[in-house]
Design a protein around this motif. Structure first.
Motif, short mmCIF file in Angstrom:
data_model
loop_
_atom_site.label_atom_id
_atom_site.label_comp_id
_atom_site.label_asym_id
_atom_site.label_seq_id
_atom_site.Cartn_x
_atom_site.Cartn_y
_atom_site.Cartn_z
N PRO A 41 -34.88 -14.57 -14.26
CA PRO A 41 -35.56 -15.38 -15.27
C PRO A 41 -37.08 -15.24 -15.18
O PRO A 41 -37.65 -15.34 -14.09
CB PRO A 41 -35.12 -16.82 -14.93
CG PRO A 41 -33.81 -16.64 -14.26
CD PRO A 41 -33.92 -15.37 -13.47
N GLY A 42 -37.70 -14.96 -16.30
CA GLY A 42 -39.15 -14.85 -16.34
C GLY A 42 -39.71 -13.55 -15.81
O GLY A 42 -40.93 -13.40 -15.72
N LYS A 43 -38.84 -12.64 -15.43
CA LYS A 43 -39.30 -11.36 -14.88
C LYS A 43 -38.82 -10.20 -15.75
O LYS A 43 -37.85 -10.32 -16.49
CB LYS A 43 -38.80 -11.19 -13.45
CG LYS A 43 -39.38 -12.18 -12.47
CD LYS A 43 -38.98 -11.84 -11.04
CE LYS A 43 -39.63 -12.78 -10.06
NZ LYS A 43 -39.27 -12.44 -8.65
N GLU A 44 -39.50 -9.08 -15.62
CA GLU A 44 -39.09 -7.89 -16.34
C GLU A 44 -37.85 -7.27 -15.70
O GLU A 44 -37.60 -7.45 -14.51
CB GLU A 44 -40.24 -6.87 -16.35
CG GLU A 44 -41.43 -7.31 -17.16
CD GLU A 44 -42.45 -6.22 -17.32
OE1 GLU A 44 -43.44 -6.43 -18.04
OE2 GLU A 44 -42.27 -5.14 -16.72
N ARG A 45 -37.12 -6.54 -16.50
CA ARG A 45 -35.98 -5.81 -15.97
C ARG A 45 -36.43 -4.78 -14.96
O ARG A 45 -37.46 -4.12 -15.15
CB ARG A 45 -35.23 -5.14 -17.12
CG ARG A 45 -33.96 -4.43 -16.72
CD ARG A 45 -33.34 -3.76 -17.91
NE ARG A 45 -34.26 -2.77 -18.46
CZ ARG A 45 -34.26 -2.38 -19.74
NH1 ARG A 45 -33.40 -2.93 -20.58
NH2 ARG A 45 -35.10 -1.46 -20.16
N ASP A 93 -33.30 -11.55 -4.54
CA ASP A 93 -32.33 -10.66 -5.19
C ASP A 93 -31.56 -11.37 -6.30
O ASP A 93 -30.79 -10.74 -7.02
CB ASP A 93 -31.33 -10.12 -4.16
CG ASP A 93 -31.96 -9.22 -3.12
OD1 ASP A 93 -31.60 -9.34 -1.94
OD2 ASP A 93 -32.81 -8.39 -3.50
N THR A 94 -31.77 -12.66 -6.44
CA THR A 94 -31.08 -13.42 -7.48
C THR A 94 -31.47 -12.91 -8.86
O THR A 94 -32.66 -12.82 -9.19
CB THR A 94 -31.43 -14.92 -7.35
OG1 THR A 94 -30.93 -15.42 -6.11
CG2 THR A 94 -30.83 -15.72 -8.50
N ARG A 117 -22.27 -6.04 -19.73
CA ARG A 117 -22.75 -7.38 -20.11
C ARG A 117 -23.44 -8.11 -18.98
O ARG A 117 -24.06 -9.15 -19.20
CB ARG A 117 -21.58 -8.21 -20.63
CG ARG A 117 -21.02 -7.70 -21.94
CD ARG A 117 -19.99 -8.66 -22.51
NE ARG A 117 -19.52 -8.23 -23.82
CZ ARG A 117 -18.67 -8.92 -24.56
NH1 ARG A 117 -18.20 -10.07 -24.14
NH2 ARG A 117 -18.30 -8.45 -25.74
N GLY A 118 -23.29 -7.60 -17.77
CA GLY A 118 -23.99 -8.19 -16.64
C GLY A 118 -23.12 -9.11 -15.81
O GLY A 118 -22.13 -9.67 -16.29
N THR A 119 -23.50 -9.26 -14.56
CA THR A 119 -22.85 -10.19 -13.65
C THR A 119 -23.94 -10.91 -12.85
O THR A 119 -24.90 -10.29 -12.40
CB THR A 119 -21.85 -9.47 -12.73
OG1 THR A 119 -21.15 -10.41 -11.92
CG2 THR A 119 -22.53 -8.45 -11.82
N GLN A 120 -23.78 -12.22 -12.70
CA GLN A 120 -24.80 -13.04 -12.06
C GLN A 120 -24.66 -12.95 -10.54
O GLN A 120 -23.56 -13.13 -10.00
CB GLN A 120 -24.67 -14.49 -12.49
CG GLN A 120 -25.63 -15.44 -11.80
CD GLN A 120 -27.07 -15.25 -12.22
OE1 GLN A 120 -27.37 -15.14 -13.42
NE2 GLN A 120 -27.98 -15.22 -11.26
N VAL A 121 -25.76 -12.69 -9.89
CA VAL A 121 -25.84 -12.75 -8.43
C VAL A 121 -26.84 -13.83 -8.06
O VAL A 121 -27.99 -13.79 -8.50
CB VAL A 121 -26.27 -11.40 -7.83
CG1 VAL A 121 -26.55 -11.53 -6.34
CG2 VAL A 121 -25.21 -10.34 -8.09
N THR A 122 -26.40 -14.79 -7.28
CA THR A 122 -27.26 -15.88 -6.83
C THR A 122 -27.24 -15.94 -5.31
O THR A 122 -26.17 -16.04 -4.71
CB THR A 122 -26.80 -17.23 -7.40
OG1 THR A 122 -26.78 -17.16 -8.84
CG2 THR A 122 -27.73 -18.36 -6.97
#
Length: 125
Positions: A41-45, A93-94, A117-122
């Motif tokens: 969030p708030g960062k570039e790819r 790394d989140t 579509r992506g997968t969330q890593v927290t």
């Protein structure tokens, strides 16, 4: 339908490990350089890691400085799957991690061919 589907994300404590998988359907990954990209969030790819196509003679890989020595990219052509083994995970790394076809050559940049579509890593305690 041609698509890439990621799996393996989740919540992990700092220092833990996860293995992301990206499986293709409707297309053969052998011919493509592949990569893992992430966006917080708030960062570039960011290009995390890329691997050359099966037809490439050097089988080269790329890792962002932030993940060198901790992450490993690999591909299983028989399973039409690319993996990202992530060890010693840190809170920074989140992000949402995406797999995609990548451009050939130095660095790690996505092509415009196929994206998952992506997968969330927290990573959090």
């Amino acid at each position: 339908q041609e698509q890439l589907v990621e799996s393996g994300g989740g919540l992990v404590q700092p220092g833990g490990s996860l293995r992301l998988s990206c499986t293709a359907s409707g297309l053969t990954l052998d011919y493509y350089p592949l990569g893992w990209f992430r966006q917080a969030p708030g960062k570039e790819r960011e290009g995390v890691s890329c691997i050359s196509s099966l037809s490439s003679s050097d089988g080269s890989t790329y890792y962002a400085d932030s993940v060198k020595g901790r992450f490993t990219i690999s591909r299983d052509n028989a399973k039409n799957t690319v993996y990202l083994q992530m060890n010693s995970l840190k809170p920074e790394d989140t992000a949402v991690y995406y797999c995609a076809t990548a451009l050939s050559g130095p660095g790690c940049y996505p092509s415009l061919d196929y994206w998952g579509r992506g997968t969330q890593v927290t990573v959090s305690s």
